[in-house]
Design an enzyme around this catalytic site. Structure first.
Site, PDB file in Angstrom:
ATOM      1  CE1 TYR A 155      -4.216   1.891   0.613  1.00  0.00           C
ATOM      2  CE2 TYR A 155      -2.769   3.122   2.432  1.00  0.00           C
ATOM      3  CZ  TYR A 155      -3.910   3.028   1.600  1.00  0.00           C
ATOM      4  OH  TYR A 155      -4.961   4.009   1.739  1.00  0.00           O
ATOM      5  CE  LYS A 159      -3.786   5.157  -1.620  1.00  0.00           C
ATOM      6  NZ  LYS A 159      -4.728   5.324  -2.685  1.00  0.00           N
TER       7      LYS A 159
END
Length: 254
Positions: A155, A159
């Site tokens: 993640y 991001k």
């Protein structure tokens, strides 16, 4: 007159959470909305509840943003049913949290696919319309986890990748009247963060309380907080801002 009167906004992952908050805010300001979600029935249900103004319309569209054909078809359908596209918000996201030694290839690939590839697929499809009309606003959702977060190697990498994509697209598309920016939320009270509490075997209210105590404003964020930032960055008032990532996190860990 709303800031988004006559505009069409396509928002991915908008059946719930932050995406729905953004869709609601832009609808309140006059936009027609395409709610894009993997679950078309959920997308249609959420589209039907938006506070549309005047002659604005909304449609729910099912799409897998990580799949090129599906993403391009979603943009085409939005343009056909709503009469154009002026704003794209790449919000769709999933989590597959785990420590590195437990993380599988599928955990990595699925998160990268939705967050980073999804933003690429949807933006590539939308920019054809933006460049042709010399106008467009693209808003990508990053996260404070881009700066690193235990158990979120996939993640966090996705991001931070979104921030690099945002900066590069700002350079490439700026000459064609297209602004590209990102918002990086901190802790936002949504079903996704509630699921994180469950994974950690914590009470949701306690999880939120501890998160609130960790930032200067002493509260957790709400989808409306992110929607307010998005509504500004995708408006003509922000036409001199591009390639930027705005952290909306209550001050983080200052």
């Amino acid at each position: 007159m709303g800031r988004y009167d006559g505009r069409v906004a396509v928002i991915t992952g908008a059946a719930r959470g932050i995406g729905l908050g953004i869709a609601t805010r832009l609808a309140e300001e006059g936009a027609s909305i395409a709610v894009i979600d993997l679950d078309e029935s959920a997308a249609a249900e959420s589209a039907g509840r938006l506070p549309l103004q005047g002659e604005a319309k909304a449609v729910g569209i099912g799409a897998d943003v990580s799949d090129t054909d599906s993403g391009e078809a979603a943009v085409t359908r939005a343009v056909e049913e709503l009469g154009g596209i002026h704003v794209l918000v790449n919000n769709a996201g999933i989590t597959r949290d785990n420590l590195l030694f437990k993380m599988t290839d599928a955990d990595w690939d699925s998160v990268m696919g939705v967050h980073l590839r999804g933003a690429f697929v949807m933006t590539r499809a939308a920019q054809k319309h933006f460049v042709a009309q010399k106008y467009g606003k693209i808003l990508n959702l990053s996260s404070t986890s881009a700066l690193g977060n235990r158990g979120q190697a996939n993640y966090s990498a996705a991001k931070m990748g979104v921030q690099g994509l945002t900066r590069t697209l700002g350079l490439e598309l700026g000459p064609y009247g297209v602004n590209v920016n990102a918002v990086a939320p901190g802790f936002i009270a949504t079903e996704m963060t509630d699921a994180t509490a469950a994974r950690l075997k914590m009470d949701v209210d306690e999880f939120r309380r501890l998160s609130a105590e960790a930032n200067p404003v002493k509260r957790v964020g709400q989808p409306e907080d992110i929607a307010a930032a998005v509504a500004f960055l995708c408006s003509d008032e922000a036409s001199y801002i591009t390639g930027q990532t705005l952290y909306v996190d209550g001050g983080g860990k200052l």
